[in-house]
Write a protein that holds these residues in place. Structure first.
Motif, short mmCIF file in Angstrom:
data_model
loop_
_atom_site.label_atom_id
_atom_site.label_comp_id
_atom_site.label_asym_id
_atom_site.label_seq_id
_atom_site.Cartn_x
_atom_site.Cartn_y
_atom_site.Cartn_z
N VAL A 381 -14.54 -2.30 7.80
CA VAL A 381 -13.45 -3.51 8.47
C VAL A 381 -12.23 -2.71 8.51
O VAL A 381 -11.87 -1.78 7.66
N PRO A 382 -11.47 -2.71 9.83
CA PRO A 382 -10.10 -2.17 9.92
C PRO A 382 -9.47 -2.68 8.60
O PRO A 382 -9.20 -3.48 8.34
N SER A 383 -8.71 -1.63 7.99
CA SER A 383 -7.99 -1.87 6.80
C SER A 383 -6.97 -0.58 6.59
O SER A 383 -7.14 0.45 6.59
N VAL A 384 -5.47 -1.26 6.07
CA VAL A 384 -4.46 -0.09 5.99
C VAL A 384 -4.04 -0.47 4.41
O VAL A 384 -3.88 -1.54 4.10
N PHE A 385 -3.89 0.67 3.80
CA PHE A 385 -3.63 0.70 2.46
C PHE A 385 -2.03 0.89 1.90
O PHE A 385 -1.62 1.97 2.75
N THR A 386 -1.67 0.37 1.01
CA THR A 386 0.04 0.59 0.74
C THR A 386 -0.18 0.63 -0.74
O THR A 386 -0.42 -0.47 -1.44
N VAL A 387 0.43 1.57 -1.34
CA VAL A 387 0.78 1.54 -3.01
C VAL A 387 2.05 1.27 -3.30
O VAL A 387 2.89 1.65 -2.60
N ASN A 388 2.16 0.24 -4.23
CA ASN A 388 3.51 -0.30 -4.63
C ASN A 388 3.34 -0.72 -5.84
O ASN A 388 2.48 -1.53 -6.39
N GLY A 389 4.29 -0.17 -6.80
CA GLY A 389 4.37 -0.69 -8.11
C GLY A 389 3.00 -0.28 -8.95
O GLY A 389 2.71 -1.20 -9.79
N GLY A 390 2.37 0.67 -8.86
CA GLY A 390 1.31 0.97 -9.49
C GLY A 390 -0.02 0.29 -9.09
O GLY A 390 -1.01 0.50 -9.63
N LYS A 391 0.06 -0.70 -8.06
CA LYS A 391 -1.06 -1.27 -7.59
C LYS A 391 -1.14 -0.96 -5.81
O LYS A 391 -0.32 -0.24 -5.52
N THR A 392 -2.47 -1.56 -5.43
CA THR A 392 -2.57 -1.25 -3.94
C THR A 392 -2.82 -2.37 -3.10
O THR A 392 -3.60 -3.48 -3.80
N GLU A 393 -1.96 -2.54 -2.25
CA GLU A 393 -2.39 -3.85 -1.24
C GLU A 393 -3.24 -3.22 -0.11
O GLU A 393 -2.88 -2.21 0.70
#
Length: 596
Positions: A381-393
């Motif tokens: 599935v199309p998906s974009v990863f962003t790391v922020n504050g030790g977690k991932t969105e």
């Protein structure tokens, strides 16, 4: 009954001498947390505190000790209860509540993840009020106790119902009035009266925010008048297994003319769902415009543990690892007579956000996938990863709803070592968009057919396959590529070479590949490519381009999506290779913001 009661509370009295703090009984280590049904309330309203237990084993009875802000909250023992059948004793000593609960007679204890109890407090004074679960004592059906020091905290903001008034001067002078706090026009925080909290027999907790029609209409009007924003966010409080937002459909349809670009963003602890109001123009929604009481329900639910176990078993042999919860996203149309789940949004791509409680640094070796528990099938599935504050969105973009998971997977090929397309090929293989010709080989110089490239585009866009709906006479049901070619035709990515024929096994040329590529970008972006271009392609051999391909090649070159085969020539009639196809697919997905 009295005998069992006496045994239970005798055990409670002996706990501090029977077992050391933190000793576990049974398999696994339980954990506890507190959830609130609202993030803010007004003075006079109630807030419900749910104690959630995870990895429970044979829970027969328990004692919870909580401290709270007694100057702002008032404990309501009569409105506080356990979630399974039993009896309770609740004591309130100033700022501390002791809530004990036990089953009766020879009944089995509870297991797994479950809501243990709900405690009700009344808001008495404005400000921030804290509730802290200090300690849990659990007892099994065999009367074996354990003590857990928890320190789980939650806070609720309490607002004044009526603006406070100041003190006037002598002789009847007038007082000053503090103006009420102005609500954020971009945020809809459900009131306590709009929330429905339940616990299912399997222990799953659920919250449904039933949105008030008049309040929603006012919010949409305020959004248009004051903020200039296109997003109205709905905050679902607490940490429940199942989270739903129920919206009055008539109010949404009545506001659609002024809000066709507005996005309804549902936010829960599990993730986010961004639903464009323009989707309400689809026939499924518009057909219910005059139906009294029709509602639109947006669901963000944690998958059943059975599905997670089934999924984990299916990927373990493939060397993959799941990261985070599996989430089931749903859109449901509800009337008095029935409920209908809406699976597809046609050409509209909808964004969801999934939360992962760890950093995923290498997004090239991770992806969201859609999973079908009935068949065990898993797809990219199309998906974009962003790391922020030790977690991932993880932002998931797709035109259908389903059950989604995040997996980490690293794929390499022996014959790509040192190859110019190595990075692109192995990234797409790790994301399950392309496959090797064997487990260890990709064969990058092998030529690609029209059917193969159409299938790659459909997979890369995350489009659902269309089985049994053949568009072309020369694409048989029995061919592996038939569902993907049918889907490509449905969404306007491909056209036939002659009336009713696709010529699926013919090798695809470079210009044909670019034409399909630009149609894919137009689908995602909501634009249509022009069939003719006034701008020439920047290649010396542009005269070799077919008329139907001139616009696409010029547009792709202008956007930096394609390069010549040499410094000056494009070679439009040359046959494309598997390496070239992979590079083109990656550029499409990155340009459309469908992968990192």
């Amino acid at each position: 009954m009295l005998r069992k009661t006496g045994i239970f509370f005798t055990v409670m009295m002996l706990l501090f001498t029977v077992i050391p703090i933190g000793t576990a009984v049974g398999a696994g280590i339980p954990s506890f947390k507190v959830n609130l049904n609202v993030s803010q309330i007004t003075v006079g309203d109630n807030v419900v505190v749910t104690i959630q237990g995870n990895n429970m084993t044979d829970l027969y009875g328990y004692e919870a000790v909580l401290t709270y802000d007694a100057d702002r909250l008032d404990f309501k023992p009569d409105q506080s209860n356990g979630t399974f059948e039993g009896f309770k004793i609740a004591q309130d000593s100033g700022n501390q509540v002791t809530f004990a609960y036990s089953k009766m007679h020879d009944k089995a204890g509870e297991n797994g993840d479950l809501a243990i109890c709900t405690l009700t407090f009344k808001a008495m004074k404005s400000g921030q009020a804290n509730v802290i679960l200090d300690q849990m004592t659990t007892v099994t059906s065999q009367e074996l106790p354990s003590i857990w020091h928890v320190n789980a905290q939650a806070a609720v903001k309490i607002n004044d119902t009526i603006p406070g008034s100041g003190t006037g001067g002598g002789g009847g002078g007038g007082g000053t009035t503090t103006p009420p706090t102005k609500e954020d026009p971009n945020s809809y925080v459900p009131k306590e009266s709009e929330l429905r909290i339940e616990t299912a027999q399997d222990g799953q907790t659920s919250v449904t925010a039933v949105i008030d029609s008049k309040r929603l209409a006012q919010k949409l009007a305020d959004l248009q008048a004051t903020s200039g924003s296109r997003v109205l966010s709905f905050e679902i409080p607490g940490e429940y297994d199942m989270n739903a937002l129920q919206l009055p459909l008539s109010t949404l349809l009545g506001s659609l003319k002024d809000h066709k670009d507005t996005i309804l963003s549902v936010r829960s602890h599990l993730g986010t769902y961004d639903l464009p109001m323009s989707i309400l123009n689809h026939a499924d929604f518009a057909s219910l415009a005059g139906v009294e009481g029709a509602t639109l329900i947006i669901r963000i639910d944690k998958a059943k543990s059975l599905y997670e176990t089934q999924f984990d078993q299916s990927i373990s042999d493939k060397g993959m690892v799941r990261a985070g919860d599996m989430i089931d996203y749903k859109i449901i149309l509800k009337t008095k007579d029935k409920e209908e789940e809406i699976h597809s949004f046609g050409n509209s791509f909808v964004t969801r956000v999934m939360h992962v409680d760890k950093m995923i640094q290498d997004s090239s070796a991770a992806t969201a996938v859609v999973y079908d528990p009935a068949t065990g099938e898993m797809k990219f599935v199309p998906s974009v990863f962003t790391v922020n504050g030790g977690k991932t969105e993880v932002k998931v973009i797709r035109n259908t709803n389903s059950l989604y998971a995040i997996v980490q997977n690293k794929k390499t090929f022996d014959d790509m070592i040192g190859h110019w397309a190595k990075q692109d090929v192995e990234q797409l293989a790790s994301k399950m968009i392309i496959n090797g010709t064997s487990d260890r080989a990709y064969t990058p110089e092998m030529q690609v057919t029209r059917a193969q490239f159409a299938a790659l585009l459909v997979r890369g866009l995350g489009l659902p396959a269309e089985a049994g709906k053949n568009v072309f006479a020369d694409v048989a049901d029995t061919q592996w590529y038939a569902p993907e070619v049918n889907a490509a035709a449905k969404y306007g990515l491909v056209q036939g070479v002659a009336e009713g024929e696709f010529n699926p096994d013919a090798q695809i040329t470079r210009e044909q590949m670019v034409v399909m590529m630009m149609k894919a970008i137009g689908l995602v972006k909501g634009t249509s490519a022009s069939s003719a271009s006034t701008v020439n392609a920047p290649f010396a051999d542009q005269d070799l381009l077919s008329d139907y391909a001139r616009s696409a090649v010029a547009d792709a070159a202008g956007k930096g999506l394609i390069h010549g085969k040499t410094e000056t020539t494009f070679a439009p009639q040359d046959v494309a290779t598997r390496a070239e196809a992979a590079v083109i697919i990656k550029r499409v997905l990155q340009y459309a913001n469908l992968i990192n």
